[in-house]
Design a protein around this motif. Sequence first.
Motif, PDB file in Angstrom:
ATOM      1  N   ALA A  28     129.952  93.258  54.471  1.00  0.00           N
ATOM      2  CA  ALA A  28     130.331  92.649  53.188  1.00  0.00           C
ATOM      3  C   ALA A  28     131.754  93.002  52.816  1.00  0.00           C
ATOM      4  CB  ALA A  28     129.372  93.103  52.100  1.00  0.00           C
ATOM      5  N   ALA A  29     132.214  94.231  53.027  1.00  0.00           N
ATOM      6  CA  ALA A  29     133.578  94.647  52.674  1.00  0.00           C
ATOM      7  C   ALA A  29     133.852  95.999  53.286  1.00  0.00           C
ATOM      8  CB  ALA A  29     133.763  94.707  51.159  1.00  0.00           C
ATOM      9  N   ALA A  30     135.121  96.329  53.398  1.00  0.00           N
ATOM     10  CA  ALA A  30     135.527  97.644  53.904  1.00  0.00           C
ATOM     11  C   ALA A  30     136.719  98.119  53.106  1.00  0.00           C
ATOM     12  CB  ALA A  30     135.881  97.568  55.384  1.00  0.00           C
ATOM     13  N   ARG A  31     136.874  99.368  52.880  1.00  0.00           N
ATOM     14  CA  ARG A  31     137.973  99.922  52.093  1.00  0.00           C
ATOM     15  C   ARG A  31     139.062 100.446  53.037  1.00  0.00           C
ATOM     16  NH1 ARG A  31     137.412 100.776  46.784  1.00  0.00           N
ATOM     17  NH2 ARG A  31     135.364 100.438  45.862  1.00  0.00           N
ATOM     18  N   SER A  32     140.233 100.140  52.661  1.00  0.00           N
ATOM     19  CA  SER A  32     141.384 100.695  53.396  1.00  0.00           C
ATOM     20  C   SER A  32     141.627 102.119  52.950  1.00  0.00           C
ATOM     21  CB  SER A  32     142.643  99.849  53.150  1.00  0.00           C
ATOM     22  OG  SER A  32     142.996  99.922  51.777  1.00  0.00           O
ATOM     23  N   VAL A  33     142.565 102.738  53.606  1.00  0.00           N
ATOM     24  CA  VAL A  33     142.859 104.133  53.280  1.00  0.00           C
ATOM     25  C   VAL A  33     143.415 104.264  51.885  1.00  0.00           C
ATOM     26  CG1 VAL A  33     144.194 106.142  53.994  1.00  0.00           C
ATOM     27  CG2 VAL A  33     143.197 104.636  55.702  1.00  0.00           C
ATOM     28  N   SER A  34     144.157 103.249  51.431  1.00  0.00           N
ATOM     29  CA  SER A  34     144.769 103.314  50.110  1.00  0.00           C
ATOM     30  C   SER A  34     143.805 102.944  49.012  1.00  0.00           C
ATOM     31  CB  SER A  34     145.992 102.368  50.046  1.00  0.00           C
ATOM     32  OG  SER A  34     145.556 101.026  50.294  1.00  0.00           O
ATOM     33  N   GLY A  35     142.549 102.591  49.387  1.00  0.00           N
ATOM     34  CA  GLY A  35     141.568 102.247  48.363  1.00  0.00           C
ATOM     35  C   GLY A  35     141.527 100.775  48.070  1.00  0.00           C
ATOM     36  N   THR A  36     142.390  99.944  48.710  1.00  0.00           N
ATOM     37  CA  THR A  36     142.395  98.512  48.456  1.00  0.00           C
ATOM     38  C   THR A  36     141.317  97.862  49.298  1.00  0.00           C
ATOM     39  OG1 THR A  36     144.751  98.630  48.104  1.00  0.00           O
ATOM     40  CG2 THR A  36     143.809  96.440  48.440  1.00  0.00           C
ATOM     41  N   MET A  37     140.600  96.889  48.749  1.00  0.00           N
ATOM     42  CA  MET A  37     139.554  96.185  49.483  1.00  0.00           C
ATOM     43  C   MET A  37     140.173  95.380  50.617  1.00  0.00           C
ATOM     44  SD  MET A  37     136.857  97.128  47.889  1.00  0.00           S
ATOM     45  CE  MET A  37     135.661  96.001  48.543  1.00  0.00           C
ATOM     46  N   VAL A  61     139.913  89.391  46.208  1.00  0.00           N
ATOM     47  CA  VAL A  61     139.158  90.167  47.194  1.00  0.00           C
ATOM     48  C   VAL A  61     137.702  90.284  46.794  1.00  0.00           C
ATOM     49  CG1 VAL A  61     138.923  92.452  48.207  1.00  0.00           C
ATOM     50  CG2 VAL A  61     141.164  91.428  48.008  1.00  0.00           C
ATOM     51  N   LEU A  62     137.415  90.512  45.525  1.00  0.00           N
ATOM     52  CA  LEU A  62     136.029  90.610  45.053  1.00  0.00           C
ATOM     53  C   LEU A  62     135.277  89.298  45.252  1.00  0.00           C
ATOM     54  CD1 LEU A  62     136.462  92.700  41.783  1.00  0.00           C
ATOM     55  CD2 LEU A  62     135.539  93.457  43.967  1.00  0.00           C
ATOM     56  N   THR A  63     135.983  88.196  45.060  1.00  0.00           N
ATOM     57  CA  THR A  63     135.337  86.888  45.264  1.00  0.00           C
ATOM     58  C   THR A  63     134.950  86.698  46.722  1.00  0.00           C
ATOM     59  OG1 THR A  63     136.621  85.962  43.455  1.00  0.00           O
ATOM     60  CG2 THR A  63     135.626  84.414  45.008  1.00  0.00           C
ATOM     61  N   VAL A  64     135.842  87.076  47.634  1.00  0.00           N
ATOM     62  CA  VAL A  64     135.534  86.972  49.055  1.00  0.00           C
ATOM     63  C   VAL A  64     134.376  87.894  49.435  1.00  0.00           C
ATOM     64  CG1 VAL A  64     136.433  87.347  51.363  1.00  0.00           C
ATOM     65  CG2 VAL A  64     137.853  86.257  49.639  1.00  0.00           C
ATOM     66  N   VAL A  65     134.368  89.111  48.908  1.00  0.00           N
ATOM     67  CA  VAL A  65     133.283  90.055  49.202  1.00  0.00           C
ATOM     68  C   VAL A  65     131.948  89.500  48.736  1.00  0.00           C
ATOM     69  CG1 VAL A  65     132.349  92.318  48.626  1.00  0.00           C
ATOM     70  CG2 VAL A  65     134.766  92.078  49.204  1.00  0.00           C
ATOM     71  N   SER A  66     131.931  88.901  47.572  1.00  0.00           N
ATOM     72  CA  SER A  66     130.693  88.307  47.056  1.00  0.00           C
ATOM     73  C   SER A  66     130.213  87.162  47.933  1.00  0.00           C
ATOM     74  CB  SER A  66     130.910  87.813  45.628  1.00  0.00           C
ATOM     75  OG  SER A  66     129.757  87.190  45.124  1.00  0.00           O
ATOM     76  N   VAL A  68     130.792  86.800  51.177  1.00  0.00           N
ATOM     77  CA  VAL A  68     130.310  87.344  52.428  1.00  0.00           C
ATOM     78  C   VAL A  68     128.908  87.930  52.255  1.00  0.00           C
ATOM     79  CG1 VAL A  68     130.697  89.115  54.181  1.00  0.00           C
ATOM     80  CG2 VAL A  68     132.597  87.737  53.354  1.00  0.00           C
ATOM     81  N   ARG A  69     128.703  88.634  51.150  1.00  0.00           N
ATOM     82  CA  ARG A  69     127.375  89.194  50.893  1.00  0.00           C
ATOM     83  C   ARG A  69     126.320  88.090  50.764  1.00  0.00           C
ATOM     84  NH1 ARG A  69     128.684  93.921  46.408  1.00  0.00           N
ATOM     85  NH2 ARG A  69     129.590  95.439  47.877  1.00  0.00           N
ATOM     86  N   THR A  70     126.680  87.048  50.067  1.00  0.00           N
ATOM     87  CA  THR A  70     125.746  85.925  49.932  1.00  0.00           C
ATOM     88  C   THR A  70     125.448  85.296  51.288  1.00  0.00           C
ATOM     89  OG1 THR A  70     126.594  85.494  47.715  1.00  0.00           O
ATOM     90  CG2 THR A  70     125.364  83.717  48.783  1.00  0.00           C
ATOM     91  N   TYR A  71     126.492  85.155  52.091  1.00  0.00           N
ATOM     92  CA  TYR A  71     126.319  84.576  53.425  1.00  0.00           C
ATOM     93  C   TYR A  71     125.406  85.442  54.281  1.00  0.00           C
ATOM     94  CZ  TYR A  71     127.505  83.352  58.242  1.00  0.00           C
ATOM     95  OH  TYR A  71     127.430  83.025  59.563  1.00  0.00           O
ATOM     96  N   ARG A  72     125.614  86.773  54.284  1.00  0.00           N
ATOM     97  CA  ARG A  72     124.764  87.683  55.051  1.00  0.00           C
ATOM     98  C   ARG A  72     123.313  87.613  54.584  1.00  0.00           C
ATOM     99  NH1 ARG A  72     126.457  92.172  57.844  1.00  0.00           N
ATOM    100  NH2 ARG A  72     124.774  93.363  56.881  1.00  0.00           N
ATOM    101  N   GLY A  73     123.114  87.617  53.290  1.00  0.00           N
ATOM    102  CA  GLY A  73     121.746  87.558  52.771  1.00  0.00           C
ATOM    103  C   GLY A  73     121.044  86.263  53.137  1.00  0.00           C
ATOM    104  N   ASP A  74     121.793  85.126  53.028  1.00  0.00           N
ATOM    105  CA  ASP A  74     121.178  83.837  53.380  1.00  0.00           C
ATOM    106  C   ASP A  74     120.801  83.780  54.848  1.00  0.00           C
ATOM    107  OD1 ASP A  74     121.458  83.070  50.777  1.00  0.00           O
ATOM    108  OD2 ASP A  74     123.310  81.922  51.106  1.00  0.00           O
ATOM    109  N   VAL A  75     121.711  84.281  55.720  1.00  0.00           N
ATOM    110  CA  VAL A  75     121.437  84.248  57.144  1.00  0.00           C
ATOM    111  C   VAL A  75     120.211  85.101  57.497  1.00  0.00           C
ATOM    112  CG1 VAL A  75     122.298  84.901  59.423  1.00  0.00           C
ATOM    113  CG2 VAL A  75     123.777  83.687  57.827  1.00  0.00           C
TER     114      VAL A  75
END
Length: 411
Positions: A28-37, A61-66, A68-75
């Motif tokens: 769904a998402a990963a955090r960079s070292v600087s804390g940015t999504m 970034v939050l919109t994209v994460v949401s 991706v999460r929806t896509y994973r759940g649907d699949v």
Amino acid sequence: MCGGLFLLSGVALLAVNYILVRSALPPAAARSVSGTMTMPGQPGPGPPDVAGTGSGPETGVLTVVSAVRTYRGDVLNTLLVQSGVAIGATLILALLLGWVVADRMLRPVQAVVATARRLGADNLDARIRLPGPRDELTELADTFDEMLDRLAASFDSQRRFVANASHELRTPLAAQRTLVEVAMGRPGADPASRELCTRLLTMNVRIEALIEGLLVLARSDRGLAARQAVCLDEVVETVVDTHRAVAVEAGVDLRWERSGHGRAARPPEVVWGDRVLLERMVSNLVDNAIKYNRRGGTVWVRDGGDPVLRVANTGPPVRLSPAVDLFEPFSRAGRGSRGAGPGPGTGATPGAGLGLSIVASIVRAHGGSVRAVSRPEGGLEMAVFLPTRESARSGPAAGRFGGPVRERTYL
């Protein structure tokens, strides 16, 4: 069993498939070292307006994460639902196919079972002779056929032995009886010799009765060689008429009853069997009822209905228990010890202890059963159940034609 194994395999396959697909989908998402999504596959923070809303990089970034999460759940949900439906449909198909295949594979075993049920001492010629390739089932059928061959040879040998023994045992006894009678009839024989000859004749009669009983028992144990329609009330009438003189001599009242409101109220019971053996069965029951009785007692004989025959008598109390088997050869359990005479007052000759065992053997040969019931007022009631053309089994009846009973033993 096949369906259950298939269901377990399908569930295991679905679980493995679910884990593999879940690991292959992007997280769904990963955090960079600087804390940015950071989205998977992006080298760094995304452009200032990924979603094109102009609200800043964080919102995009939050919109994209949401998404991706929806896509994973649907699949994953689609995978579970569709795979579950597919497993259910194939499970039904597997059950049907497994039933058909198991039925076809077990048909040879069913043939073995059907042949075993048809077997008897009088039809040991039945064989399976299972066709097909050489495997475990055909080997089982061939082994069963070989066992039947050995049994048939053994029964044939037994039949020949009984036929020979019948002649070899009866002839010397008949000659011995003739010699004793001739010795008794000689003029001038002293009283001691006459008394000795009388005892020898008595022993000779008992031995002849014992041999005759053993031969009848051996014949009935072999089964019925031929069957015919036998009217049971005619057999009972013949036996009762034959034993009336014996009953009068013993001081016993012999009564013949028939169930129903009259002899014309119901058709006579017809038994498919051997008339000679059935007549011997009824004769043994009536003879025992007279012999093990008291002077002034009564014997009731009733035929028709269910059971097809009942013979009850008065006499001394007979205690029955699971350990008592009146139908065992040479057994007088509950009526005195082995070798004991009949009930007091009858004056009858002691039996050989084979009467009821012959009755049980004849009943078994006709596919029926016999029951002994102890009457509270003394004596016994014998109930015989035989398959007939008219009667339908409705369960055992109570003692003395409807009265209470104390103890019972079944065969």
